[in-house]
Design a protein around this motif. Structure first.
Motif, PDB file in Angstrom:
ATOM      1  N   ASP A 184       0.826  -1.199   0.000  1.00 56.96           N
ATOM      2  CA  ASP A 184       0.000   0.000   0.000  1.00 56.96           C
ATOM      3  C   ASP A 184       0.863   1.252   0.000  1.00 56.96           C
ATOM      4  N   GLU A 185       1.952   1.224   0.768  1.00 57.87           N
ATOM      5  CA  GLU A 185       2.823   2.400   0.840  1.00 57.87           C
ATOM      6  C   GLU A 185       3.505   2.663  -0.491  1.00 57.87           C
ATOM      7  N   GLN A 186       3.811   1.602  -1.249  1.00 61.81           N
ATOM      8  CA  GLN A 186       4.443   1.771  -2.547  1.00 61.81           C
ATOM      9  C   GLN A 186       3.473   2.357  -3.562  1.00 61.81           C
ATOM     10  N   LYS A 187       2.166   2.076  -3.409  1.00 66.52           N
ATOM     11  CA  LYS A 187       1.162   2.596  -4.328  1.00 66.52           C
ATOM     12  C   LYS A 187       1.012   4.104  -4.222  1.00 66.52           C
ATOM     13  N   GLN A 188       1.246   4.643  -3.033  1.00 66.68           N
ATOM     14  CA  GLN A 188       1.027   6.067  -2.817  1.00 66.68           C
ATOM     15  C   GLN A 188       2.221   6.842  -3.364  1.00 66.68           C
ATOM     16  N   SER A 189       1.930   7.813  -4.203  1.00 66.34           N
ATOM     17  CA  SER A 189       2.995   8.578  -4.830  1.00 66.34           C
ATOM     18  C   SER A 189       2.796  10.059  -4.551  1.00 66.34           C
ATOM     19  N   ALA A 190       3.766  10.852  -4.972  1.00 62.62           N
ATOM     20  CA  ALA A 190       3.658  12.300  -4.806  1.00 62.62           C
ATOM     21  C   ALA A 190       2.503  12.840  -5.639  1.00 62.62           C
ATOM     22  N   LEU A 191       2.293  12.264  -6.809  1.00 60.86           N
ATOM     23  CA  LEU A 191       1.189  12.693  -7.666  1.00 60.86           C
ATOM     24  C   LEU A 191      -0.145  12.415  -6.986  1.00 60.86           C
ATOM     25  N   GLY A 192      -0.256  11.261  -6.325  1.00 61.99           N
ATOM     26  CA  GLY A 192      -1.480  10.933  -5.596  1.00 61.99           C
ATOM     27  C   GLY A 192      -1.766  11.954  -4.505  1.00 61.99           C
ATOM     28  N   GLY A 193      -0.719  12.420  -3.822  1.00 63.48           N
ATOM     29  CA  GLY A 193      -0.883  13.447  -2.793  1.00 63.48           C
ATOM     30  C   GLY A 193      -1.373  14.760  -3.384  1.00 63.48           C
ATOM     31  N   MET A 194      -0.850  15.101  -4.554  1.00 57.97           N
ATOM     32  CA  MET A 194      -1.280  16.343  -5.208  1.00 57.97           C
ATOM     33  C   MET A 194      -2.728  16.221  -5.678  1.00 57.97           C
TER      34      MET A 194
ATOM     35  N   VAL B 229      -5.996  18.520  -4.500  1.00 52.55           N
ATOM     36  CA  VAL B 229      -6.957  19.176  -5.389  1.00 52.55           C
ATOM     37  C   VAL B 229      -8.377  18.727  -5.059  1.00 52.55           C
ATOM     38  N   PHE B 230      -8.569  17.415  -4.857  1.00 51.83           N
ATOM     39  CA  PHE B 230      -9.893  16.898  -4.480  1.00 51.83           C
ATOM     40  C   PHE B 230     -10.373  17.526  -3.184  1.00 51.83           C
ATOM     41  N   SER B 231      -9.503  17.549  -2.196  1.00 52.80           N
ATOM     42  CA  SER B 231      -9.873  18.064  -0.875  1.00 52.80           C
ATOM     43  C   SER B 231     -10.220  19.548  -0.942  1.00 52.80           C
ATOM     44  N   PHE B 232      -9.386  20.313  -1.627  1.00 52.86           N
ATOM     45  CA  PHE B 232      -9.627  21.754  -1.752  1.00 52.86           C
ATOM     46  C   PHE B 232     -10.916  22.016  -2.522  1.00 52.86           C
TER      47      PHE B 232
ATOM     48  N   LYS C 183     -16.943  11.967   0.660  1.00 53.20           N
ATOM     49  CA  LYS C 183     -17.260  11.529  -0.704  1.00 53.20           C
ATOM     50  C   LYS C 183     -16.022  11.602  -1.594  1.00 53.20           C
ATOM     51  N   ALA C 184     -15.222  12.659  -1.422  1.00 54.18           N
ATOM     52  CA  ALA C 184     -13.995  12.786  -2.209  1.00 54.18           C
ATOM     53  C   ALA C 184     -13.024  11.659  -1.869  1.00 54.18           C
ATOM     54  N   ALA C 185     -12.922  11.309  -0.593  1.00 51.48           N
ATOM     55  CA  ALA C 185     -12.046  10.212  -0.182  1.00 51.48           C
ATOM     56  C   ALA C 185     -12.551   8.881  -0.734  1.00 51.48           C
ATOM     57  N   GLU C 186     -13.866   8.707  -0.740  1.00 58.73           N
ATOM     58  CA  GLU C 186     -14.465   7.484  -1.295  1.00 58.73           C
ATOM     59  C   GLU C 186     -14.153   7.375  -2.792  1.00 58.73           C
ATOM     60  N   TYR C 187     -14.294   8.484  -3.508  1.00 60.48           N
ATOM     61  CA  TYR C 187     -13.984   8.492  -4.939  1.00 60.48           C
ATOM     62  C   TYR C 187     -12.498   8.214  -5.170  1.00 60.48           C
TER      63      TYR C 187
ATOM     64  N   ARG D 274     -10.489   6.560  -3.227  1.00 60.13           N
ATOM     65  CA  ARG D 274     -10.225   5.150  -2.927  1.00 60.13           C
ATOM     66  C   ARG D 274     -10.685   4.258  -4.085  1.00 60.13           C
ATOM     67  N   GLN D 275     -11.844   4.553  -4.658  1.00 56.94           N
ATOM     68  CA  GLN D 275     -12.339   3.755  -5.777  1.00 56.94           C
ATOM     69  C   GLN D 275     -11.430   3.901  -6.996  1.00 56.94           C
ATOM     70  N   SER D 276     -10.868   5.078  -7.167  1.00 56.36           N
ATOM     71  CA  SER D 276     -10.019   5.334  -8.335  1.00 56.36           C
ATOM     72  C   SER D 276      -8.629   4.732  -8.192  1.00 56.36           C
ATOM     73  N   THR D 277      -8.067   4.797  -6.986  1.00 52.18           N
ATOM     74  CA  THR D 277      -6.684   4.379  -6.797  1.00 52.18           C
ATOM     75  C   THR D 277      -6.532   3.066  -6.045  1.00 52.18           C
ATOM     76  N   GLY D 278      -7.566   2.664  -5.331  1.00 55.06           N
ATOM     77  CA  GLY D 278      -7.476   1.423  -4.562  1.00 55.06           C
ATOM     78  C   GLY D 278      -7.011   1.619  -3.131  1.00 55.06           C
ATOM     79  N   HIS D 279      -6.740   2.844  -2.737  1.00 59.42           N
ATOM     80  CA  HIS D 279      -6.316   3.114  -1.364  1.00 59.42           C
ATOM     81  C   HIS D 279      -6.711   4.534  -0.973  1.00 59.42           C
ATOM     82  N   LEU D 280      -6.716   4.780   0.320  1.00 56.26           N
ATOM     83  CA  LEU D 280      -6.995   6.129   0.808  1.00 56.26           C
ATOM     84  C   LEU D 280      -5.779   7.015   0.628  1.00 56.26           C
ATOM     85  N   PRO D 281      -5.968   8.324   0.604  1.00 61.54           N
ATOM     86  CA  PRO D 281      -4.824   9.227   0.564  1.00 61.54           C
ATOM     87  C   PRO D 281      -3.960   9.036   1.810  1.00 61.54           C
TER      88      PRO D 281
END
Length: 138
Positions: free
Chosen positions: A12-22, A26-29, A90-94, A96-103
């Motif tokens: 799971d940690e390897q799946k998370q990237s800097a792009l995912g954080g960005m 954007v989703f959160s904002f 809802k943004a976190a749910e979306y 997770r569905q898109s990436t397979g993991h939470l931010p």
């Protein structure tokens, strides 16, 4: 020792990237801005519908009663908070569905001592209930 259900694995940690954080930023904002706008509009229209008067203005001491200003502020604040939480979930749910993991910022990795104790207590109660069911079905 067993891994807690909400602890991320190395995969799971390897799946998370800097792009995912960005992307999550954007989703959160975006969800926060939209929720705030929607809540403000709903509070204003709801106030006008309920009272028949326009929204009280904080600095208008001659025409507005203090209780109206406080009531509107409380209602709009609660509505804004609720909308923000709902939109972020809802943004976190979306996400997770898109990436397979939470931010990464939303993953709770460490349990407190109290949470661990509650988890063990729940597991014992669950095992006891399952044993009771087995005894009943014999």
């Amino acid at each position: 020792m067993a891994r807690a259900a909400n602890e991320p694995t190395q995969q799971d940690e390897q799946k998370q990237s800097a792009l995912g954080g960005m992307v999550w930023g954007v989703f959160s904002f975006g969800s926060t801005v939209m929720a705030t706008k929607l809540a403000t509009t709903m509070a204003s229209k709801g106030w006008k519908l309920a009272t028949g008067r326009s929204v009280p203005v904080k600095g208008d001491y001659d025409n507005e009663k203090t209780r109206d200003v406080v009531a509107y502020t409380a209602v709009s604040g609660m509505l804004m908070g609720a909308m923000k939480v709902a939109a972020e979930r809802k943004a976190a749910e979306y996400f997770r569905q898109s990436t397979g993991h939470l931010p990464k910022g939303l993953v709770h990795t460490r349990l407190t001592r109290r949470e661990k104790k509650q988890h063990k207590k729940l597991e014992r109660a669950k095992a006891k209930a399952e044993q009771g069911i087995k005894n009943l079905t014999r």
